[in-house]
Design a protein around this motif. Structure first.
Motif, PDB file in Angstrom:
ATOM      1  N   LEU A  56       1.636   3.614  -7.854  1.00  0.00           N
ATOM      2  CA  LEU A  56       1.996   2.937  -6.601  1.00  0.00           C
ATOM      3  C   LEU A  56       1.253   1.613  -6.488  1.00  0.00           C
ATOM      4  O   LEU A  56       1.839   0.595  -6.116  1.00  0.00           O
ATOM      5  CB  LEU A  56       1.673   3.833  -5.401  1.00  0.00           C
ATOM      6  CG  LEU A  56       2.576   5.046  -5.220  1.00  0.00           C
ATOM      7  CD1 LEU A  56       1.973   6.002  -4.201  1.00  0.00           C
ATOM      8  CD2 LEU A  56       3.981   4.617  -4.805  1.00  0.00           C
ATOM      9  N   ALA A  57      -0.022   1.628  -6.801  1.00  0.00           N
ATOM     10  CA  ALA A  57      -0.814   0.396  -6.746  1.00  0.00           C
ATOM     11  C   ALA A  57      -0.241  -0.659  -7.688  1.00  0.00           C
ATOM     12  O   ALA A  57      -0.064  -1.821  -7.296  1.00  0.00           O
ATOM     13  CB  ALA A  57      -2.277   0.693  -7.094  1.00  0.00           C
ATOM     14  N   CYS A  58       0.065  -0.272  -8.897  1.00  0.00           N
ATOM     15  CA  CYS A  58       0.657  -1.217  -9.861  1.00  0.00           C
ATOM     16  C   CYS A  58       1.987  -1.753  -9.342  1.00  0.00           C
ATOM     17  O   CYS A  58       2.265  -2.946  -9.457  1.00  0.00           O
ATOM     18  CB  CYS A  58       0.836  -0.560 -11.220  1.00  0.00           C
ATOM     19  SG  CYS A  58      -0.709  -0.246 -12.092  1.00  0.00           S
ATOM     20  N   GLY A  59       2.795  -0.889  -8.756  1.00  0.00           N
ATOM     21  CA  GLY A  59       4.069  -1.317  -8.188  1.00  0.00           C
ATOM     22  C   GLY A  59       3.895  -2.309  -7.053  1.00  0.00           C
ATOM     23  O   GLY A  59       4.750  -3.159  -6.821  1.00  0.00           O
TER      24      GLY A  59
ATOM     25  N   ARG B  32      -0.630   7.736   3.883  1.00  0.00           N
ATOM     26  CA  ARG B  32       0.707   7.463   4.432  1.00  0.00           C
ATOM     27  C   ARG B  32       0.705   6.172   5.252  1.00  0.00           C
ATOM     28  O   ARG B  32       1.554   5.304   5.062  1.00  0.00           O
ATOM     29  CB  ARG B  32       1.153   8.641   5.313  1.00  0.00           C
ATOM     30  CG  ARG B  32       2.500   8.453   5.961  1.00  0.00           C
ATOM     31  CD  ARG B  32       2.886   9.646   6.828  1.00  0.00           C
ATOM     32  NE  ARG B  32       1.868  10.049   7.784  1.00  0.00           N
ATOM     33  CZ  ARG B  32       1.647   9.430   8.958  1.00  0.00           C
ATOM     34  NH1 ARG B  32       2.361   8.382   9.300  1.00  0.00           N
ATOM     35  NH2 ARG B  32       0.706   9.872   9.772  1.00  0.00           N
ATOM     36  N   LYS B  33      -0.269   6.025   6.135  1.00  0.00           N
ATOM     37  CA  LYS B  33      -0.348   4.809   6.961  1.00  0.00           C
ATOM     38  C   LYS B  33      -0.552   3.566   6.105  1.00  0.00           C
ATOM     39  O   LYS B  33       0.024   2.520   6.369  1.00  0.00           O
ATOM     40  CB  LYS B  33      -1.463   4.943   7.994  1.00  0.00           C
ATOM     41  CG  LYS B  33      -1.117   5.899   9.098  1.00  0.00           C
ATOM     42  CD  LYS B  33      -2.217   5.965  10.131  1.00  0.00           C
ATOM     43  CE  LYS B  33      -1.825   6.926  11.238  1.00  0.00           C
ATOM     44  NZ  LYS B  33      -2.776   6.882  12.349  1.00  0.00           N
TER      45      LYS B  33
ATOM     46  N   GLU C  53      -8.058  -1.641  -4.729  1.00  0.00           N
ATOM     47  CA  GLU C  53      -7.504  -2.430  -3.631  1.00  0.00           C
ATOM     48  C   GLU C  53      -6.635  -1.568  -2.721  1.00  0.00           C
ATOM     49  O   GLU C  53      -6.663  -1.723  -1.502  1.00  0.00           O
ATOM     50  CB  GLU C  53      -6.690  -3.604  -4.170  1.00  0.00           C
ATOM     51  CG  GLU C  53      -7.532  -4.662  -4.846  1.00  0.00           C
ATOM     52  CD  GLU C  53      -6.704  -5.688  -5.606  1.00  0.00           C
ATOM     53  OE1 GLU C  53      -7.119  -6.858  -5.591  1.00  0.00           O
ATOM     54  OE2 GLU C  53      -5.667  -5.321  -6.197  1.00  0.00           O
ATOM     55  N   LEU C  54      -5.868  -0.665  -3.320  1.00  0.00           N
ATOM     56  CA  LEU C  54      -5.014   0.224  -2.531  1.00  0.00           C
ATOM     57  C   LEU C  54      -5.844   1.084  -1.591  1.00  0.00           C
ATOM     58  O   LEU C  54      -5.476   1.296  -0.441  1.00  0.00           O
ATOM     59  CB  LEU C  54      -4.181   1.117  -3.463  1.00  0.00           C
ATOM     60  CG  LEU C  54      -3.298   2.160  -2.791  1.00  0.00           C
ATOM     61  CD1 LEU C  54      -2.171   1.484  -1.995  1.00  0.00           C
ATOM     62  CD2 LEU C  54      -2.711   3.116  -3.818  1.00  0.00           C
TER      63      LEU C  54
ATOM     64  N   LEU D   7       1.751  -1.418   3.756  1.00  0.00           N
ATOM     65  CA  LEU D   7       2.017  -2.271   2.599  1.00  0.00           C
ATOM     66  C   LEU D   7       3.513  -2.472   2.362  1.00  0.00           C
ATOM     67  O   LEU D   7       3.946  -3.565   2.009  1.00  0.00           O
ATOM     68  CB  LEU D   7       1.344  -1.698   1.351  1.00  0.00           C
ATOM     69  CG  LEU D   7      -0.194  -1.744   1.372  1.00  0.00           C
ATOM     70  CD1 LEU D   7      -0.767  -0.905   0.240  1.00  0.00           C
ATOM     71  CD2 LEU D   7      -0.693  -3.183   1.308  1.00  0.00           C
ATOM     72  N   ILE D   8       4.295  -1.419   2.574  1.00  0.00           N
ATOM     73  CA  ILE D   8       5.747  -1.533   2.436  1.00  0.00           C
ATOM     74  C   ILE D   8       6.288  -2.522   3.461  1.00  0.00           C
ATOM     75  O   ILE D   8       7.084  -3.404   3.140  1.00  0.00           O
ATOM     76  CB  ILE D   8       6.417  -0.145   2.579  1.00  0.00           C
ATOM     77  CG1 ILE D   8       6.142   0.699   1.331  1.00  0.00           C
ATOM     78  CG2 ILE D   8       7.918  -0.271   2.834  1.00  0.00           C
ATOM     79  CD1 ILE D   8       6.508   2.170   1.496  1.00  0.00           C
TER      80      ILE D   8
END
Length: 80
Positions: free
Chosen positions: A55-58, A8-9, A65-66, A14-15
């Motif tokens: 999510l990583a691809c997005g 979550r953190k 890396e994520l 990243l967002i």
């Protein structure tokens, strides 16, 4: 700290860093907004690898890396 707390953190960071919304991340990832919200708000305790991959691809990164950040690598996780 739990696994879901760390994920979550990481997603919140990243967002924020990319200046996007949860809705935008969901769109970029091809998953539902509710799924992303559930992860970001800690309602999903153990997201599937497939979800993390999307999510990583997005976010324009690999799953490696994520998940490669200090909290993930240095935390001893509490049982959930």
């Amino acid at each position: 700290m739990t696994y879901s707390d760390v994920i979550r953190k990481r997603l919140e960071y990243l967002i924020d860093q990319r200046g996007i919304t949860v809705n935008r991340l969901a769109t970029l990832s091809g998953i539902t907004q509710s799924t992303v919200e559930n992860i970001v708000h800690g309602k999903t305790c153990n997201p599937k690898l497939k979800t993390l991959h999307r999510l990583a691809c997005g976010l324009g990164m690999t799953v490696s890396e994520l998940l490669d950040f200090p909290e993930m690598n240095e935390t001893i996780f509490d049982d959930e």
